[in-house]
Design an enzyme around this catalytic site. Structure first.
Site, short mmCIF file in Angstrom:
data_model
loop_
_atom_site.label_atom_id
_atom_site.label_comp_id
_atom_site.label_asym_id
_atom_site.label_seq_id
_atom_site.Cartn_x
_atom_site.Cartn_y
_atom_site.Cartn_z
N SER A 681 0.46 -1.05 1.47
CA SER A 681 1.31 -2.09 0.92
C SER A 681 0.68 -2.77 -0.30
O SER A 681 1.31 -3.56 -0.96
CB SER A 681 1.65 -3.14 1.98
OG SER A 681 0.57 -4.00 2.15
N LYS A 724 4.14 -12.22 5.35
CA LYS A 724 3.68 -12.16 3.96
C LYS A 724 4.36 -13.23 3.11
O LYS A 724 3.71 -13.90 2.31
CB LYS A 724 3.97 -10.77 3.39
CG LYS A 724 3.02 -9.72 3.93
CD LYS A 724 3.41 -8.36 3.44
CE LYS A 724 2.40 -7.32 3.91
NZ LYS A 724 2.86 -5.96 3.58
#
Ligand code: ADP
Length: 782
Positions: A681, A724
């Site tokens: 990611s 996140k």
């Protein structure tokens, strides 16, 4: 005095050691001392008479006049025998008692003038004396009977003696008495007085002998009893052996049989324990094997073979309980209610097992407890973290010393019913050090087809686990063995936002801790801002476990202050928080201060929740090496390479020097932060930083991004979106770039956060650069 005659004469004297001579007594002794030998010689040349007296201390070798008694016996020497060496053995006969009147000489031998006192045989025997004589005779008879040391003939000869004085002397000479006692008798010149002294000693000796005899008898009885017991036990053993399998007669066995009957055990189990109890009955009491069997039978009897709580399958009630115990978790609660509803509809349907997955402290255990409460079932928990041995699950065979059942059976006993809600905690931790058989044991436990007959090595008989409702928890799915995972219905419990944590703290954790510390709600005031400060500066977690711990610390200190300072109310605010929790432990990365070349902000998902991740890239002259340092997993390196490949394919568009991959080294560094769990990611973040470094175009300081990159620059979806985005918000980021395919996850993000942040969904690296790189016309912002 009647019948008393005295006679004085001068006689040689021998002091005897440890020996008393009475008149009428014939005895021999050995003489060795020079003085005594001289005395003997002197006696022999006269009329063989000698005066014998006793030394007060037998040990004195050279006695003087003070060392022997003044009263002794005049004796006639009957025989002398020379012994080897200088000693002489003498045979004497006692004649009459006498007292030393004067010591005539000491050397070369003792010579004394002694006075005999003779009471003639004709002394008148009155009734009193007669009675005394009889009493003495009786007592002597008694003495002879008890003492066992005097022959009956002596008794016979004594009874014929008519003279009272002689009677006393003869009896005294046969008795075992101390020297002082004998001397006392010797010194009693008058027969009546002598008899009285003797009688006193006789009675005393009899008493002592009797006590002695009693003690002996007692000791003997005890020995006899032990012998008897031993003998009986041996006999019993033999009888039991003869009886073989038909069992013995014992209370313990009977008590067990009664309990077994009452327990209504499954047939197989009952047969097994009865057999054990029979064996127990046949063992010798106190044998080690007996205690092993007892422990076993107790285990069997303690297990809830038939005990079952009655389920309450009421969805409304379950909902109320879940809401009461937990704030938020909307989707989790819905999933659980659906699961319960299905179970209610198809009562016996073997549904999958719930697996609650999420970071620590998000309420997985507490949800499982609520499920138990709503179903009205008992609750037990077993942590699989660190379990590496099959025996921990299934137990040790009974042949092991000190064996006990495995943890599953132990937990069932603790639950007290055969249908508890059973929580397997940390099923992911188990898998990492769990290989082969142990995993299989767990599978068997969880498999509704097999767990009806779950066997524990210790129990040896199957226990039905099919009524148990298993729930498992895990921090992540990655390490759970596939076959286990296949049996489970995964429900993700993600972390909480700061807002959610504040509410959980205020509504749940604080009241709970206040109660646990025996405080009252009005005693402790913690402002909302203080709670925020605790969350941000003292904890770094997705869940609320540490938050709860910090609150507990405050409660503890508050309680102490209330006691010590007699304060009624303790107020905790951001200013005095340090006094309670110490200096702040964490500081979240804030966004970069200014736009910079080669520094991009990524978003990572770690075990403790989301975090920002700043990636730095520099270029230097070299030969095209790619250097990676800092917290980098292998996957991260791969995505770095993917990024470079993309960049090379775009050289023209990006106006990069054609040979940059030959003339420059690229150094990528990830300065700090927890190890990201999802390496790929960071793909687009790394690519952005590299491009910025190569093109010398700065990156916007308040843009953060996450997404995997393909060789052609496509942006692929990643996990942990909620965490996140929350982390980005915390760090003061304004714009977040997310993969377009993650659009579905956006619902999870609370409204208020979505309003504060600009979220841009990107499909391709081009779009990332468009938002991340500072355009020329924007440069004045810097
Ligand atoms: P886990 O099992 O996920 O590690 P726990 O169930 O032990 O976490 O939760 C830790 C603490 O936080 C417990 O005291 C629990 O009651 C509390 N808690 C967690 N989530 C919530 C929530 N949503 N509402 C209220 N309390 C919560």
């Amino acid at each position: 005095m009647e019948g008393r005659k005295t006679k004085r004469e001068s006689l040689p004297l021998i002091p005897l050691r440890g020996l008393s001579v009475f008149p009428y007594m014939v005895l021999h002794f050995d003489v060795g001392r020079e003085k005594s030998i001289h005395a003997l010689e002197e006696a022999m040349v006269n009329d063989q008479l000698i005066f014998l007296t006793t030394q007060k201390e037998a040990e004195t070798d050279l006695p003087t006049a003070e060392d022997f008694y003044q009263v002794g016996t005049v004796a006639k020497i009957k025989q002398m025998l020379k012994l080897p060496g200088d000693a002489i053995r003498v045979l004497v006969e006692g004649i009459s008692r006498a007292r030393i009147v004067k010591l005539l000489q000491e050397d070369p031998f003792f010579q004394a003038e002694v006075e005999e006192e003779i009471f003639g045989e004709e002394i008148k025997i009155d009734k009193e004396l007669e009675a005394l004589m009889r009493a003495v005779l009786d007592a002597f008879e008694n003495y002879v009977a008890i003492s066992n040391r005097i022959s009956p003939e002596i008794l016979m000869s004594v009874t014929t003696i008519e003279a009272p004085g002689r009677l006393a002397d003869v009896i005294a000479s046969h008795m075992i008495l101390k020297i002082e006692q004998k001397q006392e008798i010797l010194e009693a010149f008058h027969p009546k007085e002598r008899l009285e002294v003797l009688y006193r000693f006789l009675l005393r000796e009899i008493e002592i002998l009797e006590i002695e005899r009693e003690i002996n008898a007692k000791v003997k009885r005890q020995i006899n009893k032990l012998q008897k017991e031993y003998y009986l036990k041996e006999q019993l053993k033999a009888i039991q052996e003869e009886l073989g399998d038909y069992g013995g007669i014992d209370d313990e066995g009977e008590a067990y049989r009664e309990r077994i009957q009452k327990a209504k055990l499954p047939k197989k189990v009952e047969e097994k324990v009865l057999k054990e109890v029979d064996r127990l009955s046949r063992l010798a009491p106190g044998s080690a094997e007996g205690s092993v069997i007892r422990t076993y039978v107790d285990w069997i009897l303690d297990l809830p073979w038939n005990k079952q709580t009655k389920d309450q399958l009421d969805i409304q009630r379950a909902k109320a309980i879940l809401d009461e115990d937990h704030y938020g978790l909307k989707r989790v609660k819905e999933r659980i209610l659906e699961y319960l509803a299905i179970r209610q509809l198809a009562k016996d349907m073997k549904g999958p097992i719930i697996c609650l997955v999420g970071p620590p402290g998000v309420g997985k255990t507490s949800i499982a407890k609520s499920i138990a409460r709503s179903l009205n079932r008992n609750f037990v928990r077993m942590s699989l973290g660190g379990v590496r041995d099959e025996a921990e699950i299934r137990g040790h065979r009974r042949t092991y010393i000190g064996a006990i059942p495995g943890r599953i059976i132990s937990a069932i006993k603790e639950a007290g019913s055969k249908n508890p809600v059973f929580l397997f905690d940390e099923i992911d931790k188990l898998s990492s050090d769990f290989r082969g058989d142990p995993a299989a044991a767990l599978l068997e436990t969880l498999d509704p087809e097999q767990n009806k007959e779950f066997t524990d090595h210790y129990l040896e008989v199957p226990f039905d686990l099919s009524k148990v409702m298993f729930i498992t928890t895990a921090n992540s799915l990655g390490t759970i063995p596939r076959p286990l995972l296949d049996r489970m219905e995964v429900i993700e419990v993600s972390g909480y936002t700061e807002e959610e944590k504040v509410v959980i703290a205020q509504k749940y954790l604080l009241p709970k801790q206040i109660k646990e510390h025996a405080l009252k709600p009005e005693n402790l005031q913690i402002s909302e801002q203080t709670i925020r400060d605790i969350i941000n500066s003292y904890t770094r977690e997705s869940g609320v476990r540490n938050l709860e711990r910090q609150i507990a610390t405050i409660c503890r200190k508050a309680a102490r202050r209330m006691l010590e300072e007699k304060a009624k109310v303790v107020r905790v605010n951001p200013n005095n928080l340090k006094n309670y929790l110490g200096i702040p432990r964490f500081r979240y990365d804030k966004a970069q201060e200014k736009n910079e070349v080669g520094i991009a902000t990524g978003l990572a998902w770690t075990v403790v929740g989301g975090d920002t991740l700043s990636i730095e890239v520099t270029t230097m002259k070299g030969n095209g090496k790619l250097v990676l340092t800092g917290q980098l997993g292998d996957v991260m390196k791969e995505s770095a390479r993917a990024g470079i490949s993309y960049i090379r394919s775009k050289m023209e568009e990006l106006k990069l020097p054609e040979d940059f991959y030959q003339t420059l080294d690229i150094h990528i560094h990830i300065p700090e932060g927890a190890i990201p769990k999802d390496g790929p990611s960071a793909g687009i973040t790394m690519a952005t930083a590299v491009i910025s470094a190569l093109t010398n175009i700065p990156i916007h300081k308040n843009v953060a991004m996450t997404g995997e990159i393909t060789l052609r620059g496509r942006v692929l979806p990643v996990g942990g979106i909620k965490e996140k985005v929350l982390a980005a918000n915390r760090a003061g980021i304004k714009k977040v770039l997310l993969p377009v395919e993650n659009q579905k996850d956006i619902e999870e993000i609370p409204e208020n956060i979505r309003r504060k942040l600009e979220i841009v969904f990107v499909e391709h690296m081009d779009q990332v650069l468009e938002h991340a790189l500072v355009r020329k016309e924007e440069c004045h912002e810097n």
